[in-house]
Design an enzyme around this catalytic site. Structure first.
Site, PDB file in Angstrom:
ATOM      1  N   HIS A 152      -2.558   8.382  11.040  1.00 19.69           N
ATOM      2  CA  HIS A 152      -3.862   8.128  10.208  1.00 19.69           C
ATOM      3  C   HIS A 152      -5.081   8.611  10.516  1.00 19.69           C
ATOM      4  O   HIS A 152      -5.206   8.609  11.924  1.00 19.69           O
ATOM      5  CB  HIS A 152      -3.879   6.483   9.950  1.00 19.69           C
ATOM      6  CG  HIS A 152      -3.143   5.983   9.036  1.00 19.69           C
ATOM      7  ND1 HIS A 152      -2.683   6.455   7.730  1.00 19.69           N
ATOM      8  CD2 HIS A 152      -2.121   4.938   9.212  1.00 19.69           C
ATOM      9  CE1 HIS A 152      -1.689   5.593   7.020  1.00 19.69           C
ATOM     10  NE2 HIS A 152      -1.369   4.692   7.848  1.00 19.69           N
ATOM     11  N   LYS A 590      -9.309  -4.782   2.700  1.00 16.37           N
ATOM     12  CA  LYS A 590     -10.273  -4.031   1.824  1.00 16.37           C
ATOM     13  C   LYS A 590     -10.617  -4.744   0.289  1.00 16.37           C
ATOM     14  O   LYS A 590     -11.525  -4.719  -0.517  1.00 16.37           O
ATOM     15  CB  LYS A 590     -10.039  -2.560   1.622  1.00 16.37           C
ATOM     16  CG  LYS A 590     -11.161  -1.720   0.670  1.00 16.37           C
ATOM     17  CD  LYS A 590     -10.781  -0.304   0.852  1.00 16.37           C
ATOM     18  CE  LYS A 590      -9.500   0.341   0.282  1.00 16.37           C
ATOM     19  NZ  LYS A 590      -9.789   0.062  -1.431  1.00 16.37           N
TER      20      LYS A 590
END
Length: 941
Positions: A152, A590
């Site tokens: 990532h 999120k």
């Protein structure tokens, strides 16, 4: 750079840390003066003095003077200042890592105590708790512990810099040892040279990373850390077990390979169109090459060490046969059977490398030999040599190199690490839709409801015939997806079943998402037999990834629905009796905020453990949870030891996988000794979480512990509801919040950094829902708000206490004292809040053009921050941040004055860039500042 850490008055324990920081800062200053000239050095020093003074005294005039100085810098001056403070942050990190090791050694040497989080400490805890050798043996017979390296995009440092930093760390270690004055001067001179190397090495990549680059970056940690430290972990553990848990039959402990590495790099296609069957094949070849070349080097070195002569010592018949089969015909080694045998082993390894990787060895073999069919055959030859040494009074010769090599070969095999496949459920559905349409079985799969999809997919799995039609004109996408599964099948046949073991379905929202993965396996020869008939099995574990809040809440129902289908339970049992489920920390955060994400993950873990507890009884199917944790606390980061111990009782069960992402990989594993400690931490925590007995509710629990009181669970649920409403009201309820986010953070500029092969967003939009969780967290860390790691907590606690004025605060305090989950939640939040700075954040807010909207959003953030800090201190009784970690507190306080100038320069350059100064040097300065702030704050991605 005449670095003087702020407020470094401390015990003698931390004096060496600040001495190292001063030394490295002084050497960096010398380099700046030499490379950039006295005028630039004076500018950097002036910035440093003003930043330190402001932090020490909080005088607004000093802040204004600092702002004026920074705003007056030219573009090139700004870049040089950014580089200076960025390198200081990097050097301070090296000094802190060295101090961690220094303190651990001092604790072990001076007090005879094992380091906290070590396997030795865990074993001593278990013994004191009454755990016996049989229970420990049962644990290791079933255990699997696997850190999984992912690519990532939060690793901002280049490998060239990481390599130089390793050298500096080694020099600091040597400097710790007693040295004559001349040698110390030599070390300091070499430190200066390496800092000069850093200064003249680019901080940034100027080309975008490819998947092949990410593969190479990950593999570099094997030579630096994993090849040496993983075997050492096993060897030290076995020695500790022999001492603390001796076997009743007196035989020494010999553990099966329970600790294995995993990778996503090369197999993670979710949102990354650059990952294909070709990149998967490349990753597999490079992994195999890395392992085989390590074995070749070690076998060559063993040949130099095992110079045993038959004139002086005997050898076993098996070893003599191995020597006779060697292609070595030299008359000079006829009496040296170990060398001859190892020359044969080397030749077979060289042939294996040639077969699997299509490359030649740099040091050619003496004669030809057949390649090894598998890693087990290679291990058998090494054991033959080891057994012969032990039988002939030379076991000591095996311990330095042969024993670690045997262990390495057992753990890493010829495949090195298991690569997971990952793809989004909707992408699988597209492939299935096209296959069904071409086979004339369903004109449009996408319009079917869930029940119809399930019925159709089950029928396909009951039919042995493939769906693919010869010569059908399939899309490039469908061909590409099927090619990945075909490559997986080939890899398992050539490198072994552990090469690829899982296929992970991102955004799992239904039972059909899981069945589609089985259908794709069937099309590519990875599903055998027919569903519902004896012997039906899948080669790859189908692993659902539950990511959003709704997905986590639906996870038990989805899994219950899957196993309600006839034949599924039997198929899973015949495939290995294991169901792995992955829990996503990033997207759930999120989606619902920090508190709700953690609470829903906790609830899902409990519910899934209960569900599979019944499946284990009824079908013999075990559950393993895979934790998709990120670097920042908002993405599930934080100390791994506490995180594992905070898992609900019964959810670990000796088996755990968890991701290691982005910059966390470098911080944990770049230094070999720190790497081994972090690996030990995973083992120690899993041991304790699995084996510690139940404790009464009124004593702090570690690991298993008693059932959580109902009052705690109800309180957590209430906190979660309010926290999520507060978070979503800001992030999703305010229609102009997206505008604020893109203006008040460097999110757009982060997307331009060459720090990963994946796009920053799943779709070409600015919607928060489409933005990946990684740049979302990374951006908030850059502007010193770190919103994903705390927002909503203050409102939740306020509402809870207002509803219970008599006992609400006391109940929350008891939860913190007696519930590991809640304690870890607050401990991580404490660390996040300690790294925030709303004064700096307010300067970022000035980048928002609309003053009214700017005030509205920032005031909401500021008010919630104040509530959250007050709530944290009310519950814990602390008066400041990091009271339980004073060394980290001093470190953060010391380095913040050197991060602030980076923030202010980033703001200034963002303003210029967005006003039209879009030249390459300005953009470079912004990217350098992002790099420096990330290095200074560490786990921000």
């Amino acid at each position: 750079m005449a670095v003087r850490p702020v407020n470094t008055t401390s015990t003698s324990i931390d004096k060496p840390l600040f001495d190292d920081i001063r030394l490295l800062g002084r050497l960096l200053g010398d380099v700046i003066r030499e490379q950039e000239g006295p005028e630039m050095f004076d500018t950097v020093e002036k910035v440093r003095q003003l930043a330190v003074s402001f932090h020490r005294e909080g005088d607004a005039r000093q802040r204004r003077a600092l702002d004026k100085l920074l705003q007056g810098l030219s573009r090139d001056q700004a870049v040089s200042v950014i580089r200076a403070f960025s390198y200081f942050s990097i050097l301070a990190n090296i000094a802190e890592d060295r101090h961690v090791l220094r303190r651990r050694h001092a604790l072990e040497l001076d007090h005879g105590q094992p380091a906290a989080g070590s396997v030795r400490a865990a074993l001593e805890t278990l013994r004191k708790a009454g755990i016996d050798a049989a229970q420990v043996e049962s644990f290791f017979n079933e255990a699997l512990i696997s850190p999984v390296l992912t690519a990532h995009p939060t690793e901002v440092q280049r490998k060239s810099l990481l390599d130089a930093e390793r050298v500096i760390a080694g020099l600091l270690e040597r400097r710790d040892q007693p040295q004559p004055p001349r040698r110390r001067r030599d070390i300091d001179a070499e430190l200066g040279a390496r800092i000069t190397q850093l200064w003249q090495t680019r901080l940034l990549r100027y080309t975008k990373l490819r998947v092949s680059d990410e593969v190479k970056n990950a593999l570099s940690y094997y030579d630096s850390t994993f090849f040496r430290e993983v075997p050492r972990l096993y060897i030290n553990l076995e020695q500790d077990l022999d001492e603390l848990f001796p076997r009743t039959d007196g035989t020494p402990w010999r553990l099966r390979p329970f600790f294995r590495m995993g990778h996503w790099i090369g197999g993670d296609r979710d949102g990354n169109p650059n990952v294909t069957a070709d990149t998967l094949a490349y990753a597999l070849r490079q992994q195999s090459r890395t392992a085989l070349e390590y074995y070749l080097n070690e076998v060559h070195a063993l040949g130099g060490e095992l110079s045993v002569s038959l004139m002086l010592a005997s050898a076993s018949p098996a070893l003599l046969r191995l020597a006779e089969n060697s292609p070595d015909a030299s008359e000079h080694r006829q009496d040296e059977p170990y060398r001859r045998a190892l020359i044969g082993v080397y030749a077979r390894l060289a042939a294996t490398l040639r077969q699997h990787c299509n490359v030649e060895v740099l040091r050619h073999e003496l004669g030809h030999a057949a390649p090894y069919p598998d890693a087990e055959s290679f291990v058998d030859d090494l054991r033959t040599a080891r057994d012969s040494l032990a039988e002939h009074h030379a076991e000591a010769l095996a311990r330095p190199r042969l024993d670690p090599l045997i262990r390495a070969a057992e753990v890493f095999g010829f495949h090195l690490a298991t690569i997971d496949l990952r793809q989004s459920s909707d992408k699988h559905a597209e492939v299935v839709r096209e296959l069904l349409a071409a086979a004339a079985l369903c004109p449009d799969y996408s319009v079917l409801d869930e029940d119809a999809r399930i019925a159709l997919l089950v029928n396909i799995l009951r039919d042995p015939r493939p769906l693919r039609v010869p010569d059908a004109d399939y899309s490039d996408w469908t061909r590409s997806e099927l090619a990945v599964f075909e490559q997986a099948r080939l890899a398992r046949r050539t490198l072994g079943a552990d090469t690829i073991r899982q296929t992970i379905i991102s955004h799992t929202e239904s039972v059909s998402d899981l069945l589609e993965a089985l259908v794709l396996q069937k099309e590519c020869g990875l599903f055998h037999g027919t569903l519902g008939k004896p012997g039906a099995h899948a080669e790859l574990l189908v692993v659902p990834l539950f990511e959003t809040i709704d997905d986590l809440r639906n996870a038990p129902a989805i899994m219950r629905g899957l196993y309600a289908l006839p034949g599924i339970a039997d198929m899973v049992r015949d495939s290995g009796s294991l169901q792995e489920i992955m829990l996503g920390y990033s997207d759930s955060n999120k989606d619902g905020g920090y508190i709700t994400s953690n609470w829903e993950l906790h609830k899902a873990s409990v519910a899934l453990a209960a569900l599979f507890g019944r499946f284990d009884v009824d079908h013999g199917i075990r559950l393993r949870l895979f934790h998709g944790r990120g670097g920042s606390v908002g993405r599930g980061g934080g100390p791994s030891f506490e995180a594992i111990l905070a898992q609900p009782a019964g959810t670990v069960g000796g088996s755990i996988r968890l991701t290691e992402q982005g910059e966390v990989i470098a911080s944990k594993y770049a230094n070999p000794e720190i790497g081994r400690h972090n690996l030990e931490t995973l083992v120690a925590a899993t041991l304790e979480a699995t084996l510690l007995p139940l404790r009464p509710e009124n004593a702090p629990r570690r690991g298993g512990g008693s059932a959580v009181p109902t009052a705690f669970l109800e309180a957590a649920s209430e906190l979660s509801d309010v926290a999520m409403n507060s978070y979503r009201a800001l992030v999703y309820g305010n229609p102009r919040f997206v505008e604020y986010f893109y203006a008040a953070t460097p999110i757009s500029e982060i997307a331009g950094l060459n720090i990963g092969s994946r796009p920053a967003s799943r779709k070409a939009s600015q919607n928060i829902a489409d933005l990946r969780a990684i740049p979302w967290s990374f951006s908030w860390g850059q502007c010193r708000v770190a919103l994903p790691g705390w927002f909503g907590f203050g409102s939740a606690v306020d509402a809870f206490i207002q509803a219970r004025p008599e006992d609400g605060a006391e109940l929350l305090a008891r939860m913190h004292g007696h519930w590991p989950f809640f304690r870890a939640l607050l401990s991580n939040m404490d660390m996040v809040l300690s790294k925030t700075d709303l004064a700096v954040a307010s300067h970022y807010a000035q980048l928002v053009p609309d003053a009214r909207m700017r005030r509205q959003v920032f005031q909401a953030i500021e008010s919630e921050w104040n509530r959250s800090v007050q709530a944290l201190h009310t519950i814990t009784g602390w008066s400041g941040f990091l009271e339980t970690n004073p060394t980290l507190a001093r470190s953060i306080h010391a380095r913040f004055p050197y991060i602030d100038p980076l923030n202010h320069l980033q703001i200034e350059l963002l303003r210029r860039f967005r006003d039209g100064q879009v030249d390459e040097r300005t953009k470079r300065g912004i990217h350098l500042s992002i790099n420096g702030i990330a290095a200074g704050l560490r786990n921000t991605g």
